[in-house]
Write a protein that holds these residues in place. Structure first.
Motif, PDB file in Angstrom:
ATOM      1  N   PRO A 159      16.994  89.059  81.315  1.00  0.00           N
ATOM      2  CA  PRO A 159      15.657  89.645  81.185  1.00  0.00           C
ATOM      3  C   PRO A 159      15.516  90.875  82.075  1.00  0.00           C
ATOM      4  CG  PRO A 159      15.514  87.296  81.575  1.00  0.00           C
ATOM      5  CD  PRO A 159      16.935  87.669  81.770  1.00  0.00           C
ATOM      6  N   ARG A 160      14.853  91.904  81.521  1.00  0.00           N
ATOM      7  CA  ARG A 160      14.633  93.122  82.302  1.00  0.00           C
ATOM      8  C   ARG A 160      13.140  93.447  82.360  1.00  0.00           C
ATOM      9  NH1 ARG A 160      18.892  93.851  79.010  1.00  0.00           N
ATOM     10  NH2 ARG A 160      17.612  94.798  77.400  1.00  0.00           N
ATOM     11  N   SER A 162       4.355  88.755  73.602  1.00  0.00           N
ATOM     12  CA  SER A 162       4.819  87.884  74.679  1.00  0.00           C
ATOM     13  C   SER A 162       5.120  88.673  75.936  1.00  0.00           C
ATOM     14  CB  SER A 162       6.086  87.150  74.259  1.00  0.00           C
ATOM     15  OG  SER A 162       5.785  86.234  73.258  1.00  0.00           O
ATOM     16  N   LEU A 163       5.571  89.914  75.772  1.00  0.00           N
ATOM     17  CA  LEU A 163       5.958  90.700  76.937  1.00  0.00           C
ATOM     18  C   LEU A 163       4.833  91.633  77.356  1.00  0.00           C
ATOM     19  CD1 LEU A 163       9.656  91.510  76.108  1.00  0.00           C
ATOM     20  CD2 LEU A 163       8.718  89.658  77.449  1.00  0.00           C
ATOM     21  N   GLY A 183      17.389  88.816  77.022  1.00  0.00           N
ATOM     22  CA  GLY A 183      17.397  87.390  77.293  1.00  0.00           C
ATOM     23  C   GLY A 183      16.330  86.603  76.576  1.00  0.00           C
ATOM     24  N   MET A 184      15.790  87.162  75.509  1.00  0.00           N
ATOM     25  CA  MET A 184      14.693  86.469  74.853  1.00  0.00           C
ATOM     26  C   MET A 184      15.149  85.210  74.126  1.00  0.00           C
ATOM     27  SD  MET A 184      11.985  87.998  75.649  1.00  0.00           S
ATOM     28  CE  MET A 184      10.683  87.438  74.595  1.00  0.00           C
ATOM     29  N   PHE A 241      21.177  92.859  70.517  1.00  0.00           N
ATOM     30  CA  PHE A 241      21.847  92.972  71.818  1.00  0.00           C
ATOM     31  C   PHE A 241      20.828  93.180  72.945  1.00  0.00           C
ATOM     32  CE2 PHE A 241      24.043  95.402  75.102  1.00  0.00           C
ATOM     33  CZ  PHE A 241      25.227  94.696  75.250  1.00  0.00           C
ATOM     34  N   PHE A 242      19.904  94.087  72.707  1.00  0.00           N
ATOM     35  CA  PHE A 242      18.963  94.418  73.773  1.00  0.00           C
ATOM     36  C   PHE A 242      17.838  93.409  73.914  1.00  0.00           C
ATOM     37  CE2 PHE A 242      20.821  98.644  73.810  1.00  0.00           C
ATOM     38  CZ  PHE A 242      20.727  98.967  75.140  1.00  0.00           C
ATOM     39  N   VAL A 243      17.428  92.816  72.780  1.00  0.00           N
ATOM     40  CA  VAL A 243      16.266  91.936  72.850  1.00  0.00           C
ATOM     41  C   VAL A 243      16.667  90.514  73.209  1.00  0.00           C
ATOM     42  CG1 VAL A 243      14.332  90.967  71.564  1.00  0.00           C
ATOM     43  CG2 VAL A 243      14.963  93.348  71.251  1.00  0.00           C
TER      44      VAL A 243
END
Lengths: 622, 460
Positions: free
Chosen positions: A451-452, A365-366, A377-378, A444-446
């Motif tokens: 979104p980054r 997706s990314l 923010g997924m 936490f990160f995913v």
């Protein structure tokens, strides 16, 4: 029960049903392989219409023996076709359908079915998708051969089969140098393990004169088995990536994500643990081997969990978590609880496959982004995938009543109530808390935060070939533990009563891990220290400097041996210079001397001839 | 026996009489028929071991697989040489096929001889056509040097054998293999006896070749044309192993202390030649050194003198014969396209020759002994019988398997994987002939999985 004739006949015929359906499983799986040998090009949807369907069919067929086993406890060994034989040593094709293989086969098939379905989406742009599916299928068949093998040779066949198929699959994108290196690494590390297996096989052949498992078990009752068992442990170390032979596992992430999912869940890496589970009748009376397993497992689980803490590649984190779980399984073998280790293999298969599928879906997706620092923010964008990612992480950490809980908690309990090495216990508990830390880190990160990633990402999880496999595995991750534990009889009496602190130890360390992770996460925002302490970070991030040292030093020494010693010193100098070339150079002066005389100076020769003749005549006459 | 030998001899007039247009097809078909007929040797109804006997020749379970391999190799050699000789005048092509055929005649006579003297003569006779093949049809000028090495190493090794055999004849009165094993063993008390013992084996150890006497092999392999490399790797080296097994029966009881150094030497050679392979840049040289490494294992298996050792050695000889011959053919397909043996120059071939990659892969796997290929059965049996003798051998054999896997896959990755260099984009496509050639190597290897007893020798 036995008085009932209908019941009696079911019990008598159930081994027959069991063997025939298991043979059908093999047949269903190998059918697409054989039909693909026809020279005609395969249809575009061959992967789905043949391979996936075959695996699905095989799964449903394999449920019959599973139910027979669960209902009657049917276990059977099927032997036919003498493959080869010398005067004293026979080798037959022999399949073993016991507790382990009957339960593992349906699970492997179920997980593979989901992975194949997912792969049809993940690999849709690959022109060789049919070949990819064929490789995956052979990979699976090799694993099932390994699991059902009743003699060491067949086991070795499956063992090497999964090894070589992993070579092909890890190196799938063969244009990339990294993929080829990773594939070669996997085979070479596994070969080191194979030496152990060959050692054990040679030992069995010479001392027990058989490779049949039940003969090995019965004939070795009064023997000192330390050495062959150490051989088997080395074999498991290589295949299951235990400490010392572990670096190939994270490198194997070079392969496509479905490969990683299959490799880490139900094939290949669990083969090593499965070998020890299979050989547990030999292990249980040998304290040396058990202690080795315990310490090796504890070291592995802590070391790889430490490595997982600071990785940024989402697949690498999941890979290290597998390695850590394999360490935990090894600890369980060391605790002499092979059944619990097997249980953990089974539950682990579901959530680990799901974690990989989720990360695959997110990576796709990314726009093929694997760095978790560039995600975030997924949960808003791919709600289903990210919730399953969370679910998988929770199951991995052993959250009560999810799949991982039933095996992990039981293992930690068995560990706490045993009288074994306290160091191993501490290391394992520490690793358990680390599990919570890195699992939280992924989530936490995913999923959390903002979104980054770049704004134009092709985010779309609304495809049945993504949703369905993940959904099936999610159900598995929720209920598999309960289903399996409530349907199997423990072979060893578990300790049921213990102080609450021991009972809750697994949960407490996990919670402590989560809290520490939360604290660490908030600390990063506050930045109290101007210069962060980086040594520990580097150790973890650089994988303990292990690949940096071993992957340079060993090949370098080997290649130096090959070049300077073997080729230059021995071959070219000692063997050639002192042999054939010395003969030439020794003979050359002689040849030149005799040659130099023959210069065609006819006057000199004749005059010499004349003078000697005259002198001789003169002497004679006088 | 004669029903194979006579047709093989008649192949020579046929080569010279058949029209130039059909030269290759007729010889190929003819030799293939001989090869198929030779498979009938595997059907041995007798229990005594010897069958198909006549006055001078017979087959037994030890020689049958090697005989069949010899017959099988001729059509493959003809198939392989078709392309690189096509630019030569037809007379020379006929000469070439005649040489290959004469080699097969000598080899059949050598493997089926029941008299050691005849075996010796045929063993020496194979040198002549091989020497001509190497020095006449090789590609570089180094071929002359290679021919010298080949001839002098093997001759220097085998002349003591003649003396040793005459001595044996003097003491036992016969050199017939049928009765030799019942002859009383020679006393090995004096130094002269020990020299006699060494003389009996030296010729074969050089031929195998044992590490230390192996220098001629890489040179000969590298410089020989494809058919020469094939027959050298597949059959001529096996003459050494076969001869050793035959002589072992005579030397049987007292040779343990004498054979230990040779076993260690052979195993040490497995490691050393394997390490050399890891550094090779020359494709044919790599395959040649890998042959030395595998034959070291065979030598160790024979010298250990147990049934498993003999069986393993025979299986490995057959399996290695097919595998290394296949690898040489594959190397030749590259050579005919790039005109270089350097691996760096022909990389990433999977992109252009995908089916060839399959053959490369299977052949590499056979070389690294993947189960259930017969290569593994052989290696496993040798490793087990060596392990039975001493545990420490496992350190050498184990490291050997690791290194073998390393260089086999290095060869595979180097030639097939990775990006395709620009200079071979317009490579010549593969021919069916080439595919057929490789399949005919690999098919017997794969079929042997199903019935390995065929090549198990005495202990089947």
């Amino acid at each position: 029960m036995m008085n009932n004739p209908a019941m009696m006949s079911t019990i008598l015929t159930s081994p027959l049903h069991m063997t025939s359906s298991m043979v059908l499983v093999f047949f269903a799986l190998s059918y697409p392989i054989f039909t693909s040998l026809s020279p005609k090009p395969l249809k575009n949807d061959w992967a789905i219409s043949h391979v996936k369907k075959a695996v699905k069919l095989a799964f449903f067929i394999s449920l019959l023996p599973l139910f027979l086993f669960l209902n009657h406890g049917t276990e059977t060994i099927m032997t036919d076709w003498k493959w080869m034989g010398t005067d004293t040593f026979d080798l037959c094709i022999s399949l073993k359908f016991d507790f382990f293989s009957t339960i593992f086969t349906p699970i492997a098939l179920f997980v593979t079915w989901s992975i194949l379905e997912f792969a049809s989406w993940y690999m849709h742009a690959d022109p060789n998708m049919n070949r990819f599916f064929k490789y995956l299928l052979i990979f699976l068949i090799a694993m099932i051969i390994l699991v059902t093998a009743n003699n060491m040779f067949q086991l070795f066949l499956g063992w090497e089969g999964v090894g070589i198929m992993s070579f092909l699959l890890i190196g799938w994108w063969y244009g990339r140098a990294d993929a080829n290196t990773a594939a070669l690494q996997a085979v070479l590390y596994n070969r080191v393990g194979d030496i152990g297996l060959i050692f054990a096989m040679a030992w069995f052949a010479t001392n027990l004169n058989s490779w049949d498992l039940q003969q090995v078990f019965t004939a070795s009752k009064d023997m000192d088995l330390t050495f062959p068992l150490l051989g088997l442990i080395i074999a498991a170390t290589g295949k299951s990536a235990q400490f010392g032979l572990h670096p190939w596992l994270p490198s194997a992430m070079e392969g496509p994500t479905p490969v990683s999912a299959l490799l880490h869940s139900s094939t290949m890496v669990v083969a090593g643990i499965f070998l020890l589970v299979r050989m547990s009748p030999l292990l249980e009376n040998n304290p040396t081997a058990l202690t080795t397993c315990l310490c090796l497992g504890a070291l592995t689980t802590l070391f790889t969990a430490t490595c997982a803490l600071t990785q940024n590649d989402i697949k690498k984190i999941v890979a290290f978590s597998t390695s850590s779980q394999l360490g935990l399984m090894m600890v369980t073998i060391g605790l002499n609880q092979p059944q619990l280790a097997f249980l953990h293999i089974c539950t682990h298969a579901f959530f680990k496959a799901m974690l990989f599928l989720c990360s695959g879906s997110i990576i796709h997706s990314l726009n093929d982004e694997q760095d978790i620092r560039k995600m975030g923010g997924m949960n808003h964008l791919t709600p289903f995938t990210s919730s399953c990612l969370t679910l998988g992480s929770l199951a991995l950490t052993g959250t009560p009543f999810l799949a991982g809980f039933f095996s992990k908690d039981a293992i930690i309990e068995a560990l706490n109530t045993s009288y074994l090495n306290a160091w191993a216990l501490v290391l394992t508990l520490l690793a358990t808390s680390f599990t919570a830390v890195y699992s939280l880190r992924i989530v936490f990160f995913v999923s959390m935060g903002n979104p980054r990633f770049t704004s134009l990402s092709p985010i779309n999880e609304n495809n049945p070939t993504v949703i369905n496999p993940i959904k099936r595995l999610a159900w598995g991750s929720i209920i598999a533990g309960l289903l399996i534990t409530s349907n199997m009889l423990p072979m060893k009496t578990p300790v049921m009563s213990m102080p609450p602190i021991l009972k809750l130890a697994a949960l407490i360390v996990t919670l402590l891990g989560v809290l520490t992770a939360m604290e660490l996460a908030s600390l990063t925002n506050k930045q109290f220290k101007t210069t962060p302490n980086l040594t520990a970070h580097h150790f973890s991030n650089m994988l303990g400097f292990f690949p940096a040292i071993i992957h340079r030093l060993t090949p370098k020494l080997n290649l130096i041996l090959g070049q300077t010693i073997a080729a230059q010193t021995v071959d070219q100098t000692w063997l050639e210079k002192t042999g054939p070339k010395a003969i030439v150079s020794l003979n050359e002066p002689l040849i030149e001397t005799t040659n130099n005389i023959q210069q065609g100076m006819i006057k000199t020769y004749l005059s010499l001839f004349f003078f000697t003749l005259a002198l001789a005549l003169l002497l004679l006459l006088i | 026996m004669l029903k194979i030998l006579l047709p093989t001899i008649m192949l020579i007039p046929m080569t010279w009489l058949s029209p130039a247009k059909r030269l290759w097809t007729t010889t190929l078909a003819y030799s293939l028929i001989i090869a198929l007929a030779s498979l009938a040797w595997f059907n041995t109804p007798t229990e005594t071991g010897w069958s198909c006997m006549n006055t001078y020749m017979a087959t037994d379970p030890l020689s049958t697989p090697l005989l069949a391999l010899t017959c099988w190799l001729l059509p493959l050699m003809i198939l392989a040489s078709q392309n690189h000789t096509s630019s030569e005048p037809v007379g020379r092509q006929r000469m070439y096929i005649t040489l290959l055929t004469s080699l097969q005649i000598f080899l059949i006579l050598a493997f089926s001889a029941t008299e050691v003297t005849m075996f010796y003569i045929m063993f020496e006779a194979t040198l002549i056509p091989t020497l001509i093949i190497i020095t006449r049809w090789g590609n570089q000028t180094e071929r002359l040097n290679a021919g010298t090495y080949f001839l002098f190493y093997t001759l220097a090794g085998s002349l003591p054998l003649l003396v040793a055999l005459l001595l044996l004849q003097n003491s036992t009165g016969t050199l017939s293999l049928l009765t030799l094993q019942y002859a009383p063993a020679m006393e090995l008390s004096s130094y002269a006896d020990k020299f006699w013992w060494a003389g009996c084996l030296l010729a074969f150890l050089v031929k195998m070749p044992l590490y230390g006497a192996h220098l001629w092999l890489p040179k000969a392999h590298v410089e020989a044309p494809i058919a020469g490399s094939m027959i050298l790797a597949a059959v001529l080296l096996k003459l050494g192993g076969y001869g050793m097994m035959r002589m072992m029966i005579v030397l049987e009881p007292l040779t343990k202390e004498l054979s230990y150094p040779f076993i260690i030497f052979a195993l040490w050679g497995v490691i050393m030649t394997g390490s050399i392979c890891l550094r090779q840049t020359d494709l044919k040289s790599l395959i040649a050194y890998s042959s030395v490494s595998h034959m070291g294992l065979v030598a160790a298996g024979i010298l250990i003198q147990t049934p498993w050792g003999f069986t393993g050695a025979l299986i490995l000889m057959i399996a290695h014969g097919l595998t290394s011959s296949a690898l040489f053919c594959l190397a030749n397909t590259n050579y005919e396209r790039t005109h270089s043996r350097t691996m760096m120059l022909a990389r990433g071939l999977q992109m252009v020759l995908p089916l060839m990659t399959t053959w490369w892969f299977i052949a590499s796997l056979a070389n690294l002994a993947l189960p259930p290929l017969p290569n593994l059965m052989g290696e496993l049996m040798i490793i087990t019988s060596l392990f039975n003798w001493s545990w420490w051998t496992l350190a050498l054999t184990g490291a050997g398997t690791l290194i073998t896997a390393g260089y086999s896959l290095y060869m595979f990755l180097m030639t097939q994987r990775g990006p395709l260099p620009a200079h071979i984009m317009a490579i010549h496509p593969t021919h069916s002939r080439e595919h057929l050639l490789i399949v005919l190597h690999l098919l017997p290897l794969i079929l042997l999985i199903l019935k390995p007893e065929l090549v198990w020798g005495w202990s089947a």
